[in-house]
Design a protein around this motif. Structure first.
Motif, short mmCIF file in Angstrom:
data_model
loop_
_atom_site.label_atom_id
_atom_site.label_comp_id
_atom_site.label_asym_id
_atom_site.label_seq_id
_atom_site.Cartn_x
_atom_site.Cartn_y
_atom_site.Cartn_z
N GLU A 1 -6.62 3.00 2.63
CA GLU A 1 -5.81 1.79 2.56
C GLU A 1 -4.41 2.04 3.11
O GLU A 1 -3.84 1.18 3.79
CB GLU A 1 -5.68 1.31 1.11
CG GLU A 1 -6.98 0.95 0.43
CD GLU A 1 -6.78 0.72 -1.05
OE1 GLU A 1 -6.70 -0.45 -1.44
OE2 GLU A 1 -6.70 1.73 -1.78
N ALA A 2 -3.84 3.20 2.81
CA ALA A 2 -2.46 3.50 3.19
C ALA A 2 -2.32 4.00 4.62
O ALA A 2 -1.36 3.67 5.31
CB ALA A 2 -1.88 4.53 2.22
N GLU B 1 4.55 7.42 1.37
CA GLU B 1 3.84 7.92 0.19
C GLU B 1 3.11 6.77 -0.47
O GLU B 1 3.64 5.66 -0.56
CB GLU B 1 4.82 8.49 -0.84
CG GLU B 1 5.27 9.89 -0.59
CD GLU B 1 6.01 10.46 -1.79
OE1 GLU B 1 5.53 10.33 -2.93
OE2 GLU B 1 7.09 11.03 -1.56
N TYR B 2 1.92 7.05 -0.98
CA TYR B 2 1.17 6.05 -1.73
C TYR B 2 0.78 6.61 -3.09
O TYR B 2 0.63 7.82 -3.26
CB TYR B 2 -0.05 5.56 -0.95
CG TYR B 2 -1.04 6.65 -0.58
CD1 TYR B 2 -2.09 6.98 -1.42
CD2 TYR B 2 -0.91 7.34 0.62
CE1 TYR B 2 -2.99 7.97 -1.07
CE2 TYR B 2 -1.81 8.33 0.98
CZ TYR B 2 -2.85 8.64 0.13
OH TYR B 2 -3.73 9.63 0.47
N ASP B 3 0.66 5.72 -4.06
CA ASP B 3 0.29 6.09 -5.43
C ASP B 3 -1.05 5.47 -5.78
O ASP B 3 -1.38 4.36 -5.33
CB ASP B 3 1.34 5.57 -6.43
CG ASP B 3 2.69 6.26 -6.27
OD1 ASP B 3 2.73 7.40 -5.78
OD2 ASP B 3 3.70 5.65 -6.66
N ASN C 1 -2.29 10.91 -5.76
CA ASN C 1 -1.39 10.28 -4.80
C ASN C 1 -1.47 11.00 -3.46
O ASN C 1 -2.09 12.04 -3.34
CB ASN C 1 0.04 10.28 -5.34
CG ASN C 1 0.12 9.64 -6.71
OD1 ASN C 1 -0.57 8.68 -6.99
ND2 ASN C 1 0.97 10.18 -7.55
N LYS D 1 0.82 -1.22 0.00
CA LYS D 1 0.00 0.00 0.00
C LYS D 1 0.85 1.27 0.00
O LYS D 1 0.38 2.33 -0.39
CB LYS D 1 -0.93 0.03 1.21
CG LYS D 1 -1.86 -1.16 1.30
CD LYS D 1 -2.78 -1.22 0.12
CE LYS D 1 -3.72 -2.42 0.22
NZ LYS D 1 -4.51 -2.59 -1.00
N ILE D 2 2.10 1.16 0.44
CA ILE D 2 3.01 2.30 0.51
C ILE D 2 4.05 2.14 -0.59
O ILE D 2 4.72 1.10 -0.66
CB ILE D 2 3.69 2.39 1.90
CG1 ILE D 2 2.64 2.51 3.02
CG2 ILE D 2 4.69 3.54 1.95
CD1 ILE D 2 1.77 3.75 2.94
N ALA D 3 4.20 3.15 -1.44
CA ALA D 3 5.13 3.07 -2.57
C ALA D 3 6.55 3.45 -2.18
O ALA D 3 7.52 2.86 -2.66
CB ALA D 3 4.64 3.96 -3.72
N THR E 1 -4.06 3.07 -5.01
CA THR E 1 -4.18 3.03 -3.55
C THR E 1 -4.76 4.35 -3.06
O THR E 1 -4.38 5.42 -3.53
CB THR E 1 -2.80 2.78 -2.90
OG1 THR E 1 -2.28 1.54 -3.38
CG2 THR E 1 -2.90 2.73 -1.39
#
Length: 126
Positions: free
Chosen positions: A109-110, A100-102, A85, A16-18, A105
């Motif tokens: 969720e993140a 950070e999430y993209d 994002n 979930k985390i980029a 997602t």
């Protein structure tokens, strides 16, 4: 567990985390995902944001060269958005978690991924 393992397994490893980093509140990067470069100025701005919520609410933050707008900020949490994002920043007793999430997602969720690790670290004294 090493700080790097928290980044690799608990944050980025969640799917979930980029990109993620763990910063020390006294400065310095404790761990970071591959290729994620927070400049010294960005690190300083993140750490100062918790003591100046009005400023970060007005101007947002830069993470790895990208401008994020602040959705919410308080003494322990900062939620940021940049197009589709976003980012979750969580302050613990000694550290600051940056995740950070993209898209696709989404924040719901993140956020629990970063907040959950933050709660755990607070519980064990970090």
């Amino acid at each position: 567990m090493s700080w790097q393992a928290y980044v690799d397994t608990n944050l980025v490893g969640s799917g979930k985390i980029a990109r993620a980093a763990i910063l020390g509140q006294q400065g310095g990067v404790w761990a970071v995902s591959a290729g994620y470069n927070l400049s010294t100025e960005e690190q300083s701005a993140i750490l100062k944001a918790f003591s100046n919520p009005e400023g970060v609410q007005a101007s947002g933050l830069r993470l790895a060269g990208k401008k994020f707008f602040t959705l919410q900020v308080d003494g322990e949490h900062i939620y940021l958005k940049q197009a589709a994002n976003g980012a979750v920043i969580r302050k613990t007793k000694q550290a600051v978690l940056v995740g950070e999430y993209d898209a696709p997602t989404q924040a719901p969720e993140a956020t629990p991924v970063v907040e959950g690790l933050g709660d755990y670290l607070v519980g064990v004294g970090y």
